[in-house]
Design an enzyme around this catalytic site. Structure first.
Site, mmCIF file in Angstrom:
data_model
loop_
_atom_site.group_PDB
_atom_site.id
_atom_site.type_symbol
_atom_site.label_atom_id
_atom_site.label_comp_id
_atom_site.label_asym_id
_atom_site.label_seq_id
_atom_site.Cartn_x
_atom_site.Cartn_y
_atom_site.Cartn_z
ATOM 1 N N ARG A 61 0.765 -1.229 0.110
ATOM 2 C CA ARG A 61 0.005 0.157 -0.118
ATOM 3 C C ARG A 61 1.066 1.303 0.093
ATOM 4 O O ARG A 61 0.406 2.326 -0.327
ATOM 5 C CB ARG A 61 -1.008 -0.142 1.040
ATOM 6 C CG ARG A 61 -2.097 -1.075 0.746
ATOM 7 C CD ARG A 61 -3.127 -0.919 2.094
ATOM 8 N NE ARG A 61 -2.611 -1.405 3.369
ATOM 9 C CZ ARG A 61 -2.556 -2.646 3.532
ATOM 10 N NH1 ARG A 61 -2.912 -3.577 2.833
ATOM 11 N NH2 ARG A 61 -2.088 -2.945 5.000
ATOM 12 N N GLU A 98 5.386 -11.299 14.528
ATOM 13 C CA GLU A 98 4.673 -11.935 15.692
ATOM 14 C C GLU A 98 5.288 -13.479 16.038
ATOM 15 O O GLU A 98 5.537 -13.947 16.694
ATOM 16 C CB GLU A 98 3.282 -11.951 15.810
ATOM 17 C CG GLU A 98 2.904 -11.984 17.082
ATOM 18 C CD GLU A 98 1.286 -11.854 17.348
ATOM 19 O OE1 GLU A 98 0.819 -11.348 16.344
ATOM 20 O OE2 GLU A 98 0.717 -12.236 18.152
HETATM 21 P P1 AMP Z 1 4.692 -2.913 11.260
HETATM 22 O O1 AMP Z 1 5.934 -3.124 10.747
HETATM 23 O O2 AMP Z 1 4.043 -3.417 12.441
HETATM 24 O O3 AMP Z 1 4.849 -1.064 11.588
HETATM 25 O O4 AMP Z 1 3.265 -2.923 10.156
HETATM 26 C C1 AMP Z 1 3.057 -1.991 9.164
HETATM 27 C C2 AMP Z 1 2.831 -2.628 7.858
HETATM 28 O O5 AMP Z 1 1.665 -3.483 8.294
HETATM 29 C C3 AMP Z 1 2.184 -1.537 6.999
HETATM 30 O O6 AMP Z 1 2.646 -1.931 5.693
HETATM 31 C C4 AMP Z 1 0.797 -1.675 7.047
HETATM 32 O O7 AMP Z 1 -0.008 -1.448 5.948
HETATM 33 C C5 AMP Z 1 0.281 -2.874 7.876
HETATM 34 N N1 AMP Z 1 -0.640 -2.785 9.203
HETATM 35 C C6 AMP Z 1 -0.086 -3.107 10.194
HETATM 36 N N2 AMP Z 1 -1.228 -2.536 11.132
HETATM 37 C C7 AMP Z 1 -2.219 -2.397 10.363
HETATM 38 C C8 AMP Z 1 -3.352 -1.962 10.510
HETATM 39 N N3 AMP Z 1 -3.979 -1.834 11.919
HETATM 40 N N4 AMP Z 1 -4.322 -1.335 9.745
HETATM 41 C C9 AMP Z 1 -3.978 -1.639 8.461
HETATM 42 N N5 AMP Z 1 -2.707 -2.078 7.962
HETATM 43 C C10 AMP Z 1 -1.757 -2.456 8.887
#
Ligand code: AMP
Length: 173
Positions: A61, A98
């Site tokens: 995205r 996770e």
């Molecule tokens: P992180 O590595 O934990 O910061 O996760 C970020 C990635 O996961 C991004 O590319 C987001 O598109 C996706 N993502 C994580 N949590 C969500 C959420 N609650 N809603 C939408 N996309 C999420």
């Protein structure tokens, strides 16, 4: 800038993809061309006066926001992808999930030494994905000026993980 228009266009989907996750669905924003345009303009006004050579979009995205922003800014657009998707020689950085690990890859010729880089994704949660992307950019000797997200989920402290690099966001939850 119509921040409410952007905010109201994002759909919250509870318990997707698993119980307890509040998924921020941007597909509804993409169907509202004014809201999508406002989001690109919000990124543009934050960075238009900065000298940026390359915008890196994070799969998948992140690509949606990074590509129009790169055109608007008049700079290069580079893909940061999940493993095995890029066809030429790549460099990777693993990060913890996770359960298990994932990785981000970029083409080794995508960033030149000293390029000033802006890294873009739709959402910052724990920061693992963005941090790994930043590590790949740094391995290629790019200089990260900032990260930029449409949304940050504040409770997860992703911006702490990305310090000392600045983190820009349009919305937070
Ligand atoms: P992180 O590595 O934990 O910061 O996760 C970020 C990635 O996961 C991004 O590319 C987001 O598109 C996706 N993502 C994580 N949590 C969500 C959420 N609650 N809603 C939408 N996309 C999420």
């Amino acid at each position: 800038m119509d921040i409410d228009r952007i905010k109201n266009s994002i759909r919250n989907v509870p318990d997707f993809p698993k119980p307890g996750i509040q998924f921020k669905d941007i597909t509804t924003l993409l169907q509202d061309k004014d809201a999508f345009g406002e989001a690109i303009e919000a990124f543009y006004s934050a960075f238009k006066d900065k000298e940026i050579d390359v915008i890196v979009g994070i799969e998948s995205r992140g690509f949606i926001f990074a590509a129009p922003l790169a055109l608007r800014m008049g700079c290069r657009f580079v893909l940061a992808r999940k493993p095995g998707k890029l066809p030429s020689e790549t460099i990777a950085e693993e990060y913890a999930l996770e359960y298990g690990t994932d990785a981000i890859e970029m083409h080794i010729d995508a960033i030149n030494k000293g390029d000033k880089v802006l890294i873009v994704d739709d959402l910052l949660a724990t920061g693992g994905t963005a941090k790994a992307t930043g590590s790949v950019v740094q391995k290629l000797q790019g200089e990260i000026l900032s990260y930029a997200f449409l949304i940050i989920l504040k409770g997860l402290n992703g911006d702490e993980l990305l310090k000392p690099i600045p983190v820009f966001n349009i919305l937070d939850y």
